[in-house]
Scaffold this motif. Sequence first.
Motif, PDB file in Angstrom:
ATOM      1  N   VAL A 288       0.750  -1.070  -0.095  1.00 33.83           N
ATOM      2  CA  VAL A 288       0.053   0.114  -0.109  1.00 33.83           C
ATOM      3  C   VAL A 288       0.946   1.112  -0.052  1.00 33.83           C
ATOM      4  CG1 VAL A 288      -1.903   1.299   1.289  1.00 33.83           C
ATOM      5  CG2 VAL A 288      -1.924  -1.264   1.086  1.00 33.83           C
ATOM      6  N   LYS A 289       1.839   1.055   0.768  1.00 35.27           N
ATOM      7  CA  LYS A 289       2.749   2.398   0.966  1.00 35.27           C
ATOM      8  C   LYS A 289       3.412   2.604  -0.482  1.00 35.27           C
ATOM      9  CE  LYS A 289       3.942   2.221   5.827  1.00 35.27           C
ATOM     10  NZ  LYS A 289       4.976   2.097   6.904  1.00 35.27           N
ATOM     11  N   TYR A 290       4.014   1.568  -1.162  1.00 35.94           N
ATOM     12  CA  TYR A 290       4.577   1.789  -2.418  1.00 35.94           C
ATOM     13  C   TYR A 290       3.685   2.271  -3.375  1.00 35.94           C
ATOM     14  CZ  TYR A 290       6.532   0.874  -6.983  1.00 35.94           C
ATOM     15  OH  TYR A 290       6.917   1.007  -8.264  1.00 35.94           O
ATOM     16  N   CYS A 291       2.380   1.824  -3.517  1.00 35.04           N
ATOM     17  CA  CYS A 291       1.358   2.377  -4.456  1.00 35.04           C
ATOM     18  C   CYS A 291       1.325   3.960  -4.010  1.00 35.04           C
ATOM     19  CB  CYS A 291       0.206   1.596  -4.094  1.00 35.04           C
ATOM     20  SG  CYS A 291       0.116  -0.121  -4.874  1.00 35.04           S
ATOM     21  N   ASN A 292       1.053   4.340  -2.714  1.00 39.07           N
ATOM     22  CA  ASN A 292       0.602   5.634  -2.407  1.00 39.07           C
ATOM     23  C   ASN A 292       1.848   6.436  -2.753  1.00 39.07           C
ATOM     24  OD1 ASN A 292      -1.718   5.050  -1.472  1.00 39.07           O
ATOM     25  ND2 ASN A 292      -0.934   4.825   0.408  1.00 39.07           N
ATOM     26  N   SER A 293       3.182   5.772  -2.881  1.00 39.51           N
ATOM     27  CA  SER A 293       4.533   6.627  -3.152  1.00 39.51           C
ATOM     28  C   SER A 293       4.453   7.103  -4.749  1.00 39.51           C
ATOM     29  CB  SER A 293       5.723   6.025  -2.538  1.00 39.51           C
ATOM     30  OG  SER A 293       5.900   4.926  -3.398  1.00 39.51           O
ATOM     31  N   ILE A 294       3.724   6.465  -5.394  1.00 36.88           N
ATOM     32  CA  ILE A 294       3.957   6.568  -7.021  1.00 36.88           C
ATOM     33  C   ILE A 294       2.507   7.112  -7.440  1.00 36.88           C
ATOM     34  CG2 ILE A 294       5.575   4.748  -7.279  1.00 36.88           C
ATOM     35  CD1 ILE A 294       3.514   2.971  -8.451  1.00 36.88           C
ATOM     36  N   GLY A 295       1.873   7.472  -6.426  1.00 40.27           N
ATOM     37  CA  GLY A 295       0.387   8.334  -6.715  1.00 40.27           C
ATOM     38  C   GLY A 295      -0.608   7.169  -7.140  1.00 40.27           C
ATOM     39  N   ARG A 296      -0.514   5.936  -6.731  1.00 38.32           N
ATOM     40  CA  ARG A 296      -1.818   4.994  -7.183  1.00 38.32           C
ATOM     41  C   ARG A 296      -2.253   4.297  -6.041  1.00 38.32           C
ATOM     42  NH1 ARG A 296      -1.965   6.278 -12.320  1.00 38.32           N
ATOM     43  NH2 ARG A 296      -0.026   5.963 -13.476  1.00 38.32           N
ATOM     44  N   GLU A 297      -3.156   3.327  -6.282  1.00 41.34           N
ATOM     45  CA  GLU A 297      -3.940   3.016  -4.986  1.00 41.34           C
ATOM     46  C   GLU A 297      -4.147   1.457  -5.342  1.00 41.34           C
ATOM     47  OE1 GLU A 297      -7.920   4.619  -4.495  1.00 41.34           O
ATOM     48  OE2 GLU A 297      -7.066   6.588  -4.401  1.00 41.34           O
ATOM     49  N   ILE A 298      -4.235   0.604  -4.325  1.00 45.48           N
ATOM     50  CA  ILE A 298      -4.343  -1.103  -4.630  1.00 45.48           C
ATOM     51  C   ILE A 298      -5.857  -1.053  -5.162  1.00 45.48           C
ATOM     52  CG2 ILE A 298      -4.818  -2.900  -3.156  1.00 45.48           C
ATOM     53  CD1 ILE A 298      -1.934  -2.136  -3.191  1.00 45.48           C
ATOM     54  N   ALA A 299      -5.732  -1.942  -5.909  1.00 44.31           N
ATOM     55  CA  ALA A 299      -7.136  -2.270  -6.699  1.00 44.31           C
ATOM     56  C   ALA A 299      -8.086  -2.676  -5.714  1.00 44.31           C
ATOM     57  CB  ALA A 299      -7.016  -3.019  -7.793  1.00 44.31           C
ATOM     58  N   HIS A 300      -9.511  -2.233  -5.871  1.00 49.43           N
ATOM     59  CA  HIS A 300     -10.701  -2.766  -5.230  1.00 49.43           C
ATOM     60  C   HIS A 300     -11.548  -3.271  -6.401  1.00 49.43           C
ATOM     61  CE1 HIS A 300      -9.081   0.081  -2.237  1.00 49.43           C
ATOM     62  NE2 HIS A 300      -9.207  -1.150  -1.565  1.00 49.43           N
ATOM     63  N   VAL A 301     -11.851  -4.374  -6.667  1.00 47.64           N
ATOM     64  CA  VAL A 301     -12.692  -4.695  -7.945  1.00 47.64           C
ATOM     65  C   VAL A 301     -13.949  -5.222  -7.254  1.00 47.64           C
ATOM     66  CG1 VAL A 301     -12.342  -6.338  -9.612  1.00 47.64           C
ATOM     67  CG2 VAL A 301     -10.182  -5.794  -8.776  1.00 47.64           C
ATOM     68  N   TYR A 302     -14.942  -4.604  -7.894  1.00 45.07           N
ATOM     69  CA  TYR A 302     -16.417  -4.794  -7.593  1.00 45.07           C
ATOM     70  C   TYR A 302     -17.268  -5.089  -9.060  1.00 45.07           C
ATOM     71  CZ  TYR A 302     -15.511  -2.507  -3.151  1.00 45.07           C
ATOM     72  OH  TYR A 302     -14.880  -2.037  -2.090  1.00 45.07           O
ATOM     73  N   SER A 303     -16.651  -5.290  -9.907  1.00 51.11           N
ATOM     74  CA  SER A 303     -17.214  -5.701 -11.289  1.00 51.11           C
ATOM     75  C   SER A 303     -16.361  -6.355 -12.390  1.00 51.11           C
ATOM     76  CB  SER A 303     -17.835  -4.247 -11.988  1.00 51.11           C
ATOM     77  OG  SER A 303     -17.088  -3.547 -12.410  1.00 51.11           O
ATOM     78  N   GLU A 304     -16.819  -6.874 -13.232  1.00 43.39           N
ATOM     79  CA  GLU A 304     -15.864  -7.324 -14.308  1.00 43.39           C
ATOM     80  C   GLU A 304     -14.936  -6.305 -14.951  1.00 43.39           C
ATOM     81  OE1 GLU A 304     -16.447 -10.309 -18.232  1.00 43.39           O
ATOM     82  OE2 GLU A 304     -18.061 -10.030 -16.933  1.00 43.39           O
ATOM     83  N   GLY A 305     -15.849  -5.078 -15.265  1.00 37.72           N
ATOM     84  CA  GLY A 305     -15.002  -4.078 -15.867  1.00 37.72           C
ATOM     85  C   GLY A 305     -13.869  -3.537 -15.048  1.00 37.72           C
ATOM     86  N   GLU A 306     -13.981  -3.723 -13.810  1.00 36.58           N
ATOM     87  CA  GLU A 306     -12.792  -3.279 -12.938  1.00 36.58           C
ATOM     88  C   GLU A 306     -11.911  -4.119 -12.771  1.00 36.58           C
ATOM     89  OE1 GLU A 306     -14.533  -2.210  -9.111  1.00 36.58           O
ATOM     90  OE2 GLU A 306     -15.452  -0.230  -9.878  1.00 36.58           O
ATOM     91  N   ASN A 307     -12.129  -5.398 -13.017  1.00 34.66           N
ATOM     92  CA  ASN A 307     -11.434  -6.638 -12.937  1.00 34.66           C
ATOM     93  C   ASN A 307     -10.378  -6.502 -14.176  1.00 34.66           C
ATOM     94  OD1 ASN A 307     -10.672  -9.074 -11.479  1.00 34.66           O
ATOM     95  ND2 ASN A 307     -10.862  -9.939 -13.556  1.00 34.66           N
ATOM     96  N   GLU A 308     -11.093  -6.093 -15.380  1.00 35.85           N
ATOM     97  CA  GLU A 308     -10.391  -5.982 -16.711  1.00 35.85           C
ATOM     98  C   GLU A 308      -9.319  -4.701 -16.636  1.00 35.85           C
ATOM     99  OE1 GLU A 308     -13.306  -5.623 -19.842  1.00 35.85           O
ATOM    100  OE2 GLU A 308     -14.181  -7.830 -19.443  1.00 35.85           O
ATOM    101  N   LYS A 309      -9.994  -3.709 -15.988  1.00 32.71           N
ATOM    102  CA  LYS A 309      -9.018  -2.565 -15.883  1.00 32.71           C
ATOM    103  C   LYS A 309      -7.653  -2.778 -15.046  1.00 32.71           C
ATOM    104  CE  LYS A 309     -12.268   0.933 -16.540  1.00 32.71           C
ATOM    105  NZ  LYS A 309     -13.204   2.294 -15.836  1.00 32.71           N
ATOM    106  N   ALA A 310      -7.858  -3.769 -13.779  1.00 33.11           N
ATOM    107  CA  ALA A 310      -6.954  -4.089 -13.031  1.00 33.11           C
ATOM    108  C   ALA A 310      -6.010  -4.981 -13.765  1.00 33.11           C
ATOM    109  CB  ALA A 310      -7.192  -4.829 -11.907  1.00 33.11           C
ATOM    110  N   MET A 311      -6.572  -6.008 -14.654  1.00 33.55           N
ATOM    111  CA  MET A 311      -5.640  -6.792 -15.483  1.00 33.55           C
ATOM    112  C   MET A 311      -4.725  -5.992 -16.475  1.00 33.55           C
ATOM    113  SD  MET A 311      -8.048  -9.858 -16.567  1.00 33.55           S
ATOM    114  CE  MET A 311      -6.973 -10.368 -17.936  1.00 33.55           C
TER     115      MET A 311
END
Length: 100
Positions: free
Chosen positions: A1-24
Amino acid sequence: VKYCNSIGREIAHVYSEGENEKAMEACGNNECWIGWIEIGGDASTLKLSQTWKWLNGGEAVYINEGEAVYINWASDEASNWNGDERYAILDSNGKWRDVS
């Protein structure tokens, strides 16, 4: 989590097939940790008795597979195959696996 925040990103939270595809897409051909963790239980807790929670507070309790929220486990997961596996990763095929 700290690494993601340090590069301006967030850990994925996947609530739909579309969000799963974006995470992929974001992960490319790599396995990526998604922000889903098992709460309570231990290595002997059966899949249908496991409680998982998103790091942002969203919760899924298995009543029947897929009933509570979008769930994309690989067919043999969440298995605790290597012991008490409490974290979920996104495989390059888009399916989720539990890991320790």
